[in-house]
Design a protein around this motif. Structure first.
Motif, short mmCIF file in Angstrom:
data_model
loop_
_atom_site.label_atom_id
_atom_site.label_comp_id
_atom_site.label_asym_id
_atom_site.label_seq_id
_atom_site.Cartn_x
_atom_site.Cartn_y
_atom_site.Cartn_z
N UNK A 112 -29.92 -4.11 20.86
CA UNK A 112 -29.83 -3.45 19.56
C UNK A 112 -31.20 -3.33 18.90
N UNK A 113 -31.97 -4.40 18.96
CA UNK A 113 -33.30 -4.42 18.35
C UNK A 113 -34.24 -3.40 19.00
N UNK A 114 -34.06 -3.17 20.29
CA UNK A 114 -34.92 -2.23 21.01
C UNK A 114 -34.40 -0.80 20.96
N UNK A 115 -33.29 -0.59 20.27
CA UNK A 115 -32.75 0.76 20.14
C UNK A 115 -31.94 1.24 21.32
N UNK A 116 -31.54 0.32 22.21
CA UNK A 116 -30.68 0.71 23.33
C UNK A 116 -29.34 1.14 22.74
N UNK A 117 -28.80 2.21 23.23
CA UNK A 117 -27.55 2.74 22.68
C UNK A 117 -26.35 1.93 23.18
N UNK A 118 -26.18 0.77 22.57
CA UNK A 118 -25.08 -0.14 22.90
C UNK A 118 -23.78 0.44 22.35
N UNK A 119 -22.73 0.37 23.14
CA UNK A 119 -21.39 0.73 22.67
C UNK A 119 -20.43 -0.39 23.07
N UNK A 120 -19.34 -0.46 22.38
CA UNK A 120 -18.29 -1.42 22.72
C UNK A 120 -17.07 -0.58 23.10
N UNK A 121 -16.46 -0.92 24.22
CA UNK A 121 -15.30 -0.15 24.66
C UNK A 121 -14.31 -1.08 25.36
N UNK A 122 -13.20 -0.50 25.73
CA UNK A 122 -12.16 -1.26 26.40
C UNK A 122 -12.05 -0.91 27.88
N UNK A 123 -12.83 0.06 28.34
CA UNK A 123 -12.69 0.62 29.69
C UNK A 123 -11.25 1.09 29.84
N UNK A 124 -10.46 0.46 30.67
CA UNK A 124 -9.07 0.84 30.84
C UNK A 124 -8.20 -0.24 30.21
N UNK A 125 -7.68 0.01 28.99
CA UNK A 125 -6.91 -1.02 28.28
C UNK A 125 -5.72 -1.56 29.08
N UNK A 126 -5.11 -0.73 29.91
CA UNK A 126 -3.95 -1.19 30.69
C UNK A 126 -4.36 -2.23 31.73
N UNK A 127 -5.55 -2.08 32.27
CA UNK A 127 -6.04 -3.02 33.28
C UNK A 127 -6.72 -4.21 32.60
N UNK A 128 -7.53 -3.93 31.61
CA UNK A 128 -8.31 -4.99 30.96
C UNK A 128 -7.51 -5.81 29.95
N UNK A 129 -6.36 -5.30 29.55
CA UNK A 129 -5.50 -6.01 28.60
C UNK A 129 -6.23 -6.37 27.30
N UNK A 130 -6.90 -5.38 26.73
CA UNK A 130 -7.62 -5.61 25.49
C UNK A 130 -7.51 -4.37 24.61
N UNK A 131 -7.97 -4.51 23.39
CA UNK A 131 -8.03 -3.39 22.45
C UNK A 131 -9.44 -3.35 21.88
#
Length: 89
Positions: free
Chosen positions: A22-41
């Protein structure tokens, strides 16, 4: 974060350089990839990084705007997403 651990691309999240990126300006994103497989939101993923890294509202906004920029959609839809994010903060 959860998909990274499930795929073993990151074995120890405490060593993941989120703040450095974040400090270096890298375009960080947060995602779930495939919610059905990863079991997350997306809410669980943000709650995890808020607890783990103490991210600020401004950092969360930045990551959401990064995600809108990276979305596989047309520019009009990206602009609408960004407008919604901006209005939420």
């Amino acid at each position: 974060p959860h998909p990274n651990r499930q795929t073993q691309s990151v074995d120890d999240m405490s060593k993941y350089p989120l703040r450095e990126y974040l400090a270096k300006g890298v375009k960080v994103t947060i995602c779930t990839d495939d919610p059905a497989i990863c079991r997350t939101t997306i809410a669980k993923e943000f709650a995890y990084i808020e607890k783990k890294y103490g991210i600020t509202a401004a950092e969360k906004k930045t990551m959401l705007l990064n995600a809108a920029d990276a979305a596989f959609t047309d520019e009009a839809t990206k602009a609408a997403l960004k407008k919604a994010i901006e209005s939420a903060f």
